[in-house]
Design a protein around this motif. Sequence first.
Motif, PDB file in Angstrom:
ATOM      1  N   LYS A  45     -19.298  23.279 -15.218  1.00 15.66           N
ATOM      2  CA  LYS A  45     -19.781  23.231 -16.710  1.00 15.66           C
ATOM      3  C   LYS A  45     -20.072  24.765 -17.124  1.00 15.66           C
ATOM      4  N   SER A  76     -19.879  18.707 -22.595  1.00 18.49           N
ATOM      5  CA  SER A  76     -18.589  19.294 -22.023  1.00 18.49           C
ATOM      6  C   SER A  76     -18.723  19.134 -20.480  1.00 18.49           C
ATOM      7  N   LEU A  99     -10.791  17.623 -17.755  1.00 17.78           N
ATOM      8  CA  LEU A  99     -11.885  17.971 -18.702  1.00 17.78           C
ATOM      9  C   LEU A  99     -12.258  16.968 -19.640  1.00 17.78           C
ATOM     10  N   ARG A 130     -14.894  15.864 -22.954  1.00 17.82           N
ATOM     11  CA  ARG A 130     -15.899  16.355 -23.802  1.00 17.82           C
ATOM     12  C   ARG A 130     -16.073  15.487 -25.043  1.00 17.82           C
ATOM     13  N   THR A 140     -10.202  13.975 -23.861  1.00 17.50           N
ATOM     14  CA  THR A 140     -10.098  14.129 -22.149  1.00 17.50           C
ATOM     15  C   THR A 140      -8.793  14.939 -22.188  1.00 17.50           C
ATOM     16  N   ARG A 148      -9.853  27.036 -21.220  1.00 17.32           N
ATOM     17  CA  ARG A 148     -10.160  25.862 -22.347  1.00 17.32           C
ATOM     18  C   ARG A 148     -11.604  25.933 -22.700  1.00 17.32           C
ATOM     19  N   LEU A 149     -12.390  26.154 -21.622  1.00 22.29           N
ATOM     20  CA  LEU A 149     -13.929  25.917 -21.991  1.00 22.29           C
ATOM     21  C   LEU A 149     -14.305  26.967 -22.859  1.00 22.29           C
ATOM     22  N   SER A 177      -8.139  20.157 -12.825  1.00 16.77           N
ATOM     23  CA  SER A 177      -9.404  19.757 -13.153  1.00 16.77           C
ATOM     24  C   SER A 177      -9.036  18.570 -14.406  1.00 16.77           C
ATOM     25  N   ALA A 219     -16.196  19.257 -16.590  1.00 18.34           N
ATOM     26  CA  ALA A 219     -14.999  19.341 -15.845  1.00 18.34           C
ATOM     27  C   ALA A 219     -15.181  18.578 -14.743  1.00 18.34           C
ATOM     28  N   ASP A 244     -15.230  25.423 -26.306  1.00 18.03           N
ATOM     29  CA  ASP A 244     -16.758  24.453 -26.003  1.00 18.03           C
ATOM     30  C   ASP A 244     -17.512  24.441 -27.198  1.00 18.03           C
ATOM     31  N   LEU A 275      -8.567  26.126 -16.597  1.00 12.36           N
ATOM     32  CA  LEU A 275      -9.904  25.336 -17.231  1.00 12.36           C
ATOM     33  C   LEU A 275     -10.726  26.399 -17.777  1.00 12.36           C
TER      34      LEU A 275
END
Length: 449
Positions: free
Chosen positions: A355, A214, A232, A234, A191, A203-204, A230, A216, A208, A200
């Motif tokens: 997502k 995954s 996040l 995963r 997290t 990062r994704l 957010s 957020a 990912d 965000l």
Amino acid sequence: MPADTVPVTGWGRTAPTAARLVRPRSYEETLAAVRECGARGGIARGLGRAYGDAAQNAGGAVFDMTGLDRVHAIDADGGTVLCDAGVSLHRLMEVLLPLGWFVPVTPGTRYVTVGGAIGADIHGKNHHGSGSFARHVLSFELLTADGGIRMVHRGTPLFDATAGGMGLTGVILTATVRLQPVETSLMSVDTERATDLDDLMARLTATDHRYRYSVAWIDLLARGASMGRSVLTRGDHAPLEALPGRARRAPLEFRPGRLPAAPAFVPEGLLGRTTVGLFNEFWYRRAPRARTGELQRISTFFHPLDGVPHWNRVYGRGGFVQYQFAVGHGEEDALRRIVHLISQHRCPSFLAVLKRFGEGDPGWLSFPVPGWTLALDIPANLPGLGGFLDGLDEEVAAAGGRVYLAKDSRLRPELLAGMYPRLADFRALRAELDPAGVFTSDLSRRLAL
């Protein structure tokens, strides 16, 4: 066969319509129900978790398929299950997890049926790697309008029309589904907080691929430099060696927690901008800046709201609209613009998630496209909501995106063809397969499906 005329609504509890609710308990009774559904037709319904009007049929019949709930065969070596369409994902988890198998895709609730999962071609936190539910379906039996039962295999036009076809090609009776092997019933979860929408998405995009799952949570009331901040989350299924000693004694135990049900009456306006703003501030601040390897139950990671029965009541008698759209890669500016519009409109949504989608699936009306998807819950009585969402639809359509039919209750039909390029093929196959319109719903009439 019992049939009561009752008000039927989606999970959002908006726009109920009256229908004859028929509860078949066998394939023969299902066939009889279809033959006797009358001029207004009928539509199959599972556990009622479609948010809008997909499983409603004003003046006609609704087939409650939850009585067909047998698990017929499990191939514990090959990893497949053959079951009735009325079996819930919850039941499959109860049966399969002790054998070291998990459902291949699960949405935010495990209280959906296998038939509903195919009809809506549901997706989950693992779409970027695993696709939607129908990708893992090998075949299904379909009761069609002529009373025949067809074995439908993947890669055929009827399969692709039914996956995401919202029950309009027929009634799914059984399905064979490929499963996901697991060593434990726990999740290893990372997290972290993202400071804004760009942070965000970066990062994704960058990481990912390292995670099977995954998602957020996104604060859509945050504005300015914090817009889109957010949390996040995963993870992946925890391997056996990651469990502490006590947990290794029963590594595949499935014991979802349960809280008291939401009250039958909730005052209108409880989830307004002030209360949701306070919740969002609390939720963001309590999240760790970065935490890795936390062990969580499957139910906690995938289905936190399932622990509160009838949680949809918290929006009051007016209900709520869940709005979910997707836009493709390269349309990040459109996503930023839409999030900005939602933030400026002060939509009080505390259940908002973003997502990334992976490759799309072949279902003609299947929702996911490679790119981004945002889903948010909004109280239905929010002033000006209809016009505001109409404007968002225009933004989504202009970006080549689409809205999710399983959650829709208000899309204008003229936008549909641009969102779903295979719509003409779907309509043509349906006209050939069901010329009298035996299978119909409030959704299909509204959108001329």
